[in-house]
Design a protein around this motif. Structure first.
Motif, PDB file in Angstrom:
ATOM      1  N   LYS A 208     -13.473 -59.786   4.175  1.00 45.31           N
ATOM      2  CA  LYS A 208     -12.598 -58.709   3.414  1.00 45.31           C
ATOM      3  C   LYS A 208     -12.824 -57.434   3.674  1.00 45.31           C
ATOM      4  O   LYS A 208     -14.015 -57.080   3.693  1.00 45.31           O
ATOM      5  CB  LYS A 208     -12.639 -59.266   1.784  1.00 45.31           C
ATOM      6  CG  LYS A 208     -11.938 -60.504   1.655  1.00 45.31           C
ATOM      7  CD  LYS A 208     -11.817 -60.771   0.034  1.00 45.31           C
ATOM      8  CE  LYS A 208     -11.530 -62.055  -0.197  1.00 45.31           C
ATOM      9  NZ  LYS A 208     -10.163 -62.340  -0.017  1.00 45.31           N
ATOM     10  N   TYR A 252     -11.115 -81.880  -6.808  1.00 49.13           N
ATOM     11  CA  TYR A 252     -11.905 -81.196  -5.925  1.00 49.13           C
ATOM     12  C   TYR A 252     -12.779 -80.423  -6.797  1.00 49.13           C
ATOM     13  O   TYR A 252     -14.024 -80.042  -6.660  1.00 49.13           O
ATOM     14  CB  TYR A 252     -11.418 -80.204  -4.936  1.00 49.13           C
ATOM     15  CG  TYR A 252     -11.991 -79.173  -4.140  1.00 49.13           C
ATOM     16  CD1 TYR A 252     -12.894 -79.254  -3.415  1.00 49.13           C
ATOM     17  CD2 TYR A 252     -11.706 -78.088  -4.773  1.00 49.13           C
ATOM     18  CE1 TYR A 252     -13.650 -78.180  -2.638  1.00 49.13           C
ATOM     19  CE2 TYR A 252     -12.504 -76.967  -4.380  1.00 49.13           C
ATOM     20  CZ  TYR A 252     -13.506 -76.972  -3.187  1.00 49.13           C
ATOM     21  OH  TYR A 252     -14.096 -76.078  -2.882  1.00 49.13           O
ATOM     22  N   VAL A 262     -17.386 -69.929  -6.252  1.00 41.88           N
ATOM     23  CA  VAL A 262     -17.335 -68.641  -5.707  1.00 41.88           C
ATOM     24  C   VAL A 262     -18.466 -67.724  -6.132  1.00 41.88           C
ATOM     25  O   VAL A 262     -18.733 -66.734  -5.426  1.00 41.88           O
ATOM     26  CB  VAL A 262     -16.036 -67.936  -6.331  1.00 41.88           C
ATOM     27  CG1 VAL A 262     -14.709 -68.555  -6.024  1.00 41.88           C
ATOM     28  CG2 VAL A 262     -16.234 -67.822  -8.011  1.00 41.88           C
ATOM     29  N   LYS A 358     -11.265 -68.887 -13.594  1.00 41.71           N
ATOM     30  CA  LYS A 358      -9.929 -69.483 -13.143  1.00 41.71           C
ATOM     31  C   LYS A 358      -9.156 -69.038 -14.683  1.00 41.71           C
ATOM     32  O   LYS A 358      -9.595 -69.289 -15.629  1.00 41.71           O
ATOM     33  CB  LYS A 358      -9.866 -70.589 -12.839  1.00 41.71           C
ATOM     34  CG  LYS A 358     -10.823 -70.991 -11.502  1.00 41.71           C
ATOM     35  CD  LYS A 358      -9.990 -71.356 -10.248  1.00 41.71           C
ATOM     36  CE  LYS A 358     -10.867 -71.347  -9.313  1.00 41.71           C
ATOM     37  NZ  LYS A 358      -9.974 -71.275  -7.894  1.00 41.71           N
ATOM     38  N   LYS A 363      -5.331 -61.107 -11.718  1.00 39.41           N
ATOM     39  CA  LYS A 363      -5.911 -61.383 -10.507  1.00 39.41           C
ATOM     40  C   LYS A 363      -6.703 -60.312 -10.044  1.00 39.41           C
ATOM     41  O   LYS A 363      -5.906 -59.304  -9.947  1.00 39.41           O
ATOM     42  CB  LYS A 363      -4.875 -62.159  -9.452  1.00 39.41           C
ATOM     43  CG  LYS A 363      -5.440 -62.381  -7.963  1.00 39.41           C
ATOM     44  CD  LYS A 363      -4.426 -62.729  -7.505  1.00 39.41           C
ATOM     45  CE  LYS A 363      -4.741 -62.990  -5.853  1.00 39.41           C
ATOM     46  NZ  LYS A 363      -5.776 -63.748  -5.435  1.00 39.41           N
ATOM     47  N   GLN A 392      -9.348 -56.827  -4.052  1.00 42.28           N
ATOM     48  CA  GLN A 392      -8.222 -57.491  -4.415  1.00 42.28           C
ATOM     49  C   GLN A 392      -7.411 -57.161  -5.744  1.00 42.28           C
ATOM     50  O   GLN A 392      -8.399 -56.866  -6.555  1.00 42.28           O
ATOM     51  CB  GLN A 392      -8.380 -58.994  -4.382  1.00 42.28           C
ATOM     52  CG  GLN A 392      -8.505 -59.741  -3.284  1.00 42.28           C
ATOM     53  CD  GLN A 392      -8.819 -60.969  -3.019  1.00 42.28           C
ATOM     54  OE1 GLN A 392      -9.065 -61.428  -1.903  1.00 42.28           O
ATOM     55  NE2 GLN A 392      -8.848 -61.710  -4.141  1.00 42.28           N
TER      56      GLN A 392
END
Ligand code: NDP
Ligand code: BG6
Length: 503
Positions: A208, A252, A262, A358, A363, A392
């Motif tokens: 990034k 998952y 993360v 999450k 975001k 982000q």
């Protein structure tokens, strides 16, 4: 002999596109380049790997004679349909005229990930493209981790080329193990098959733009280099927030949880870049040496310095435990806030907070560096300076500063906080690359700076393994938080208690 489900390259169709200006390293252009995408039928390949290769192709960062080979176990009966399903994910308006050319460069080979005989067939296929002499090979393992060792064994035993003919590099996806022991075991197995310089462990956060910029910002600017220590910095907060929950991928996710998903990788890599000492040079090894050094100074996180959470339903979203793919009563954290201590002189008594979740209210990925306040002569009329790096959703960095409120009648004591603002899309006309584009291009160029070395991985796992084992054993329970909220109230309280501006 090749299986039926194998498709050769085609001649590119005629095109009225403008030519692509070559920008790949000269060394790469000297030999045919084969890029083999293992797991070519999968989600990552479709959404990230092939689209990134398309972009690099149109940008002239792959040689014109590049050969891209999808490899997977599935039978493909219609190569045109196989190629076409990538198009929806291709980036870049105005690049449509390159699509047919690029797709014609994609071949398909069907084979398993655990039978060296299939790799020998792949090797024969590649040698044919390389005209049996020379060629560079980039293998991309877009595979579940259970297939990593089998694929690397196949590559090592049956699909290598002698060094004088060209290089072989292998990009390996995460996750690299589940804890320190399993990661070390995986590293050991791979080290028996490939040289470390051939292994490119991808952590897409290192691709990034704003993450890549940390080293430049810190070490190319005296203003920051001189301030970057415990004398001036009060705390550092590294925050990852997503609005989405597990969205049916709970099966998952439940195997991993937010810390493995993360924090141990993406956010710890950011921490290493923010906290490391100045490297001797910008070489990949010098930079990675410094990252390892500082990661080894980070104390393993203790239970009392960590709050974990799990989201519950709101009007719009079912709770984590209501996801039918999640095991009943799962203890898996979807949120974590932790305070890390770095045991060296530069960071004595400076807390590093990592927060990730999450199903949160927004975001964002941000790094917030909060400086100590100046006290005299403004007393309580100043606020802490903060340098905020937003990776982000929009790339930006800004510095919060105290200034005199402008205007007639305002005195020195009339202060307010404002920002020196570098928002990228306001300042730069360039379109920023996707992380996978940057990283694949760096791997083609042989630059491993932004790939994770095995000793970095080991140092990063050492920080979280005791905590992860406690969570796995159910010794600590996640606190509930409502989807769409800021996370458990206890996390806000932990930060607020220490007078930190909360993310
Ligand atoms: P998939 O589950 O889609 O698997 C990729 C391909 O591997 C499948 O198409 C399948 O191809 C083959 N495969 C699936 N299961 C097995 C198995 N048990 N044994 C051997 N082969 C299998 O995975 P993704 O594409 O989602 O991810 C690939 C890797 O990338 C993983 O390591 C993942 O953690 C990582 N990753 C994925 C992200 C994403 O957005 N998807 C993001 C970040 C990392 P076939 O049967 O045809 O051989
Ligand atoms: C992946 C995680 O590695 O990173 C996902 O497995 C997460 O759970 C994703 O959503 C976030 O990546 P990005 O680039 O969208 O911030």
């Amino acid at each position: 002999e090749l299986k039926t489900s194998t498709f050769q390259l085609q001649d590119a169709p005629p095109s009225d596109c403008h030519g692509i200006r070559p920008r790949y390293p000269a060394e790469v252009g000297e030999r045919p380049l084969s890029i083999v995408v293992f797991g070519a039928t999968g989600d990552l390949a479709k959404k990230k790997t092939f689209p990134a290769l398309f972009k690099l192709y149109t940008e002239g960062l792959l040689p014109a004679n590049v050969n891209i080979i999808g490899y997977a176990r599935s039978e493909v009966t219609d190569i045109l349909a196989f190629r076409k399903k990538f198009i929806a994910y291709f980036p870049g308006k105005g690049k449509e005229c390159h699509v047919d050319h690029f797709l014609a460069r994609i071949a398909y080979v069907q084979g398993s990930y655990d039978d060296p005989a299939d790799f020998a067939k792949l090797d024969a296929f590649l040698r044919n493209l390389e005209e049996n002499t020379k060629g560079n090979r980039l293998y991309y393992l877009a595979l579940p981790p259970t297939a990593f060792v089998g694929a690397c064994t196949g590559i090592s035993k049956a699909a290598m080329i002698p060094e004088e003919y060209g290089w072989v590099r292998v990009i390996v996806e995460k996750p690299f193990g589940r804890d320190l022991a399993t990661s070390n075991e995986l590293s050991h197995q791979l080290s028996q098959l490939l040289k470390e310089k051939q292994i490119f462990r991808i952590d897409h956060y290192l691709g990034k733009e704003m993450v890549q910029n940390i080293v430049t910002l810190r070490f190319a600017n005296r203003a920051f280099a001189a301030l970057w220590n415990a004398n001036n910095i009060a705390n550092v907060q590294i925050t990852f927030k997503e609005k989405i929950g597990t969205e049916g991928r709970g099966g998952y996710f439940d195997n991993f949880g937010i810390i493995r998903d993360v924090i141990q990788n993406h956010l710890t890599q950011i921490l290493a870049l923010v906290a490391m000492e100045k490297p001797r040079s910008l070489s990949a090894e010098d930079i990675r040496d410094e990252k390892v050094e500082v990661l080894r100074c980070v104390e393993p996180v203790s239970l009392e310095n960590c709050i974990i959470g799990q989201y519950t339903a709101n009007e719009a979203m079912p709770g984590y435990l209501e996801d039918p793919t999640v095991p009943k009563g799962s203890n898996c954290p979807t949120f974590a806030l932790m305070k890390l201590k770095i045991n060296n002189d530069r960071w004595r008594n400076v807390p590093f907070y990592i927060k990730a979740g999450k199903a949160l209210e927004s975001k964002a990925v941000r790094i917030r560096i909060q400086f100590h306040e100046e006290v005299r002569p403004f007393l309580n009329r100043t606020q802490r300076n903060e340098l905020v790096i937003c990776a982000q959703p929009t790339e930006a960095m800004y510095m919060k500063i105290t200034t005199k409120t402008p205007g007639l009648g305002k005195e020195l004591i009339d202060t307010h906080q404002t920002e020196l603002d570098l928002t990228y899309h306001n300042r730069y006309a360039v379109s920023l690359p996707d992380a996978y584009e940057s990283l694949i291009s760096e791997a083609v160029g042989g630059n491993s700076t932004n790939f994770v070395r095995s000793d970095e991985l080991e140092a990063a796992w050492a920080i979280f393994t005791p905590l992860l084992h406690s969570i796995d054993k159910g010794e600590v329970k996640p606190l509930p938080y409502q989807a769409g909220s800021r996370g458990p109230a206890e996390a806000d309280a932990m930060l607020a208690a220490e007078y930190r501006r909360n993310e």
